[in-house]
Design an enzyme around this catalytic site. Structure first.
Site, PDB file in Angstrom:
ATOM      1  N   ILE A 287       0.980  -0.982  -0.127  1.00 45.82           N
ATOM      2  CA  ILE A 287       0.063  -0.207  -0.183  1.00 45.82           C
ATOM      3  C   ILE A 287       0.665   1.368  -0.035  1.00 45.82           C
ATOM      4  O   ILE A 287       1.930   1.605   0.875  1.00 45.82           O
ATOM      5  CB  ILE A 287      -1.041  -0.391   1.394  1.00 45.82           C
ATOM      6  N   CYS A 288       0.446   1.962  -0.437  1.00 40.43           N
ATOM      7  CA  CYS A 288       1.359   3.527  -0.671  1.00 40.43           C
ATOM      8  C   CYS A 288       2.750   3.417  -1.121  1.00 40.43           C
ATOM      9  O   CYS A 288       2.897   3.066  -2.148  1.00 40.43           O
ATOM     10  CB  CYS A 288       1.283   4.076   0.939  1.00 40.43           C
ATOM     11  N   GLY A 289       3.623   3.836  -0.443  1.00 43.43           N
ATOM     12  CA  GLY A 289       4.556   4.543  -0.648  1.00 43.43           C
ATOM     13  C   GLY A 289       5.409   2.946  -1.008  1.00 43.43           C
ATOM     14  O   GLY A 289       6.740   2.869  -1.454  1.00 43.43           O
TER      15      GLY A 289
ATOM     16  N   THR B  86       3.940   0.674  -2.771  1.00 45.53           N
ATOM     17  CA  THR B  86       4.628  -0.101  -4.554  1.00 45.53           C
ATOM     18  C   THR B  86       5.991   0.642  -5.282  1.00 45.53           C
ATOM     19  O   THR B  86       6.251  -0.002  -6.041  1.00 45.53           O
ATOM     20  CB  THR B  86       3.318   0.535  -4.766  1.00 45.53           C
TER      21      THR B  86
ATOM     22  N   ALA C  40      -2.564  -0.605  -3.418  1.00 38.44           N
ATOM     23  CA  ALA C  40      -3.342   0.349  -2.818  1.00 38.44           C
ATOM     24  C   ALA C  40      -3.204   1.629  -2.779  1.00 38.44           C
ATOM     25  O   ALA C  40      -2.011   1.779  -2.819  1.00 38.44           O
ATOM     26  CB  ALA C  40      -4.456  -0.066  -1.630  1.00 38.44           C
TER      27      ALA C  40
END
Length: 175
Positions: free
Chosen positions: A70-72, A74, A123
């Site tokens: 999720i978020c960073g 990725t 996400a």
């Protein structure tokens, strides 16, 4: 069994103010098809010290195990090429290109809060609830109707959704 993992056993202080003491080291992660690795958001994923956990994520995905980011987190997957062959999302169009010069998965980017594809569940930060739903669904924790009521309740907060959820999880012998 849920375990927290890191490259050392030193306490980790999260962006959200939590202190987490890792249960085990990266080398202790079981590489099995049933393993699940969840990578939380952070602004430190470009640090080379995270290379070992991303390598482990690659091994898990190759075996057919599940990885969620999720978020960073990725960004780390993009840096390692793990988003080049699977549908995925992140923090908006252009985000991965901005932080990952190696990123080649633009054609597979989906502009949605959370995307599941081939055992990878990604996400953006606004997709945390949907990300959790997709992880729960992938793990088969709830029956389909229970999961839908769970998601409906936590996304709306409506009392009727809570009562519908409770009806799906009530023991069969209750009258």
């Amino acid at each position: 069994m849920l375990k927290t993992v890191s490259y050392s056993k030193e306490p980790i202080h999260t962006m959200g103010g939590l202190t987490v003491v890792p249960d085990c080291l990266i080398d202790d992660i079981a590489i099995k098809e049933t393993s699940v690795l969840l990578l939380p958001g952070a602004d430190t994923w470009s640090d080379p010290k995270h290379g070992a956990i991303i390598k482990k994520a690659s091994e898990l995905l190759s075996l057919g195990a599940t990885v969620g980011a999720i978020c960073g987190a990725t960004v780390a997957l993009a840096n390692f090429g793990l988003l080049d062959n699977r549908r995925h999302t992140s923090n908006g169009q252009g985000f991965l290109e901005m932080f990952s010069p190696a990123y080649k998965g633009q054609d597979l980017y989906v502009d949605k809060p959370s995307v599941a594809d081939n055992n990878l569940i990604t996400a953006n930060p606004t997709g945390a609830l949907l990300w959790a739903k997709q992880i729960i669904e992938h793990l088969g924790v709830f029956q389909a109707n229970t999961l839908e009521f769970w998601y409906e309740y936590f996304s709306t907060g409506k009392a009727e959704s809570f009562f519908a959820l409770m009806q799906t999880v009530a023991p069969n012998n209750e009258k």
